[in-house]
Design an enzyme around this catalytic site. Sequence first.
Site, short mmCIF file in Angstrom:
data_model
loop_
_atom_site.label_atom_id
_atom_site.label_comp_id
_atom_site.label_asym_id
_atom_site.label_seq_id
_atom_site.Cartn_x
_atom_site.Cartn_y
_atom_site.Cartn_z
N GLY A 15 -19.91 87.04 28.28
CA GLY A 15 -18.25 87.11 28.84
C GLY A 15 -17.44 87.63 27.38
O GLY A 15 -16.26 87.29 27.32
N ASN A 17 -16.22 90.60 27.49
CA ASN A 17 -15.13 91.38 28.34
C ASN A 17 -14.23 90.24 28.65
O ASN A 17 -13.13 90.38 28.69
CB ASN A 17 -15.61 92.08 29.43
N ARG A 97 -32.85 101.07 55.07
CA ARG A 97 -32.26 102.36 55.66
C ARG A 97 -32.21 102.37 56.88
O ARG A 97 -31.69 103.41 57.63
CB ARG A 97 -32.71 103.45 54.99
N ARG A 141 -24.77 91.07 39.74
CA ARG A 141 -25.04 90.82 41.17
C ARG A 141 -24.41 91.93 42.16
O ARG A 141 -23.18 92.08 41.79
CB ARG A 141 -24.73 89.47 41.88
N ASN A 162 -14.73 96.95 38.35
CA ASN A 162 -16.09 96.46 37.43
C ASN A 162 -16.06 97.32 36.25
O ASN A 162 -15.34 98.51 36.38
CB ASN A 162 -17.51 97.12 38.35
N HIS A 164 -18.87 99.42 33.78
CA HIS A 164 -20.07 99.64 33.50
C HIS A 164 -20.45 100.38 32.42
O HIS A 164 -19.74 101.14 31.96
CB HIS A 164 -20.31 100.86 34.89
#
Length: 265
Positions: A15, A17, A97, A141, A162, A164
């Site tokens: 954590g 961030n 798919r 997730r 998000n 990355h």
Amino acid sequence: MKKKLALAILLSGGGSNAQAIMDACRSGALDAKVRIVGADRLSAGGLDRAAAMGVDHFVVDYKGILQDTEASSVYPPPPDLDLGDVLKKQHLFPEDRASEEGCVSEKVRHFFMRRAAAERMLLDALLPFEPDLIVLAGFMRTLSPYFIDRMQQPGELPKIMNIHPALLPAFPGTDGYGDTFRHGCRVGGCTVHFVDYGEDSGPIVGQAAFPILPGDSLEDVKRRGLEEEWKLYPSCIQLYAEGRLVLENRPQRSGAVRRVVRVLS
Ligand code: GRF
């Protein structure tokens, strides 16, 4: 006084961030307030950081829910889950798919149903806090269309961000810094983006880059990357709070149209 942007943070790990965002809120650098922090595991260190900052927090035990194989499940899928719709919108495994719900394996159906059960629990914990923006900060997730469609409407500015650890679209997936380092890149970076149904594929909000020097180890790359993340994420959230992010369609060479972020000055 202008209303502060209400944030909900989801995380899985230490954590740092989340800490940078909570600190920026507290210092006034960010016109936002972290209303709630959620984790997918009890051991997430970010929960202790939330507690120390006096922020409400909760856990949804994803592992236990995904592993539930009982026929009469402890974690039934939510009544409003449209499995066919979810399977049409998101493709995480080669075997999912198939365009028709009936064509995919029982394993894939089970996974998506259990995930929706976990996501319903996330929504039930988050929604009472009326978040304006869901901030994924090391949340390991993938969110399914069941969750995403209940947070944001098509055509509206997305409500899930998000961070990355790579310069997208290079190196999506779970180990961005590792993949950057192993590839021999001379520059690494991090990307803040909106979340869509794909893996790290949504519209890019901001990026920061840093040099990878001869002799650097993977640990050096991770450390330098995280230092960039702690500045980049609050600055991107601030753009959102200021209402300066808009989406526009940009035609690609393939003929497809991609939604991209334009930052208003
Ligand atoms: C960060 O590197 C972030 O880019 C990635 O997971 C890591 C989380 O670190 N998605 P922390 O838990 O915020 O310290």
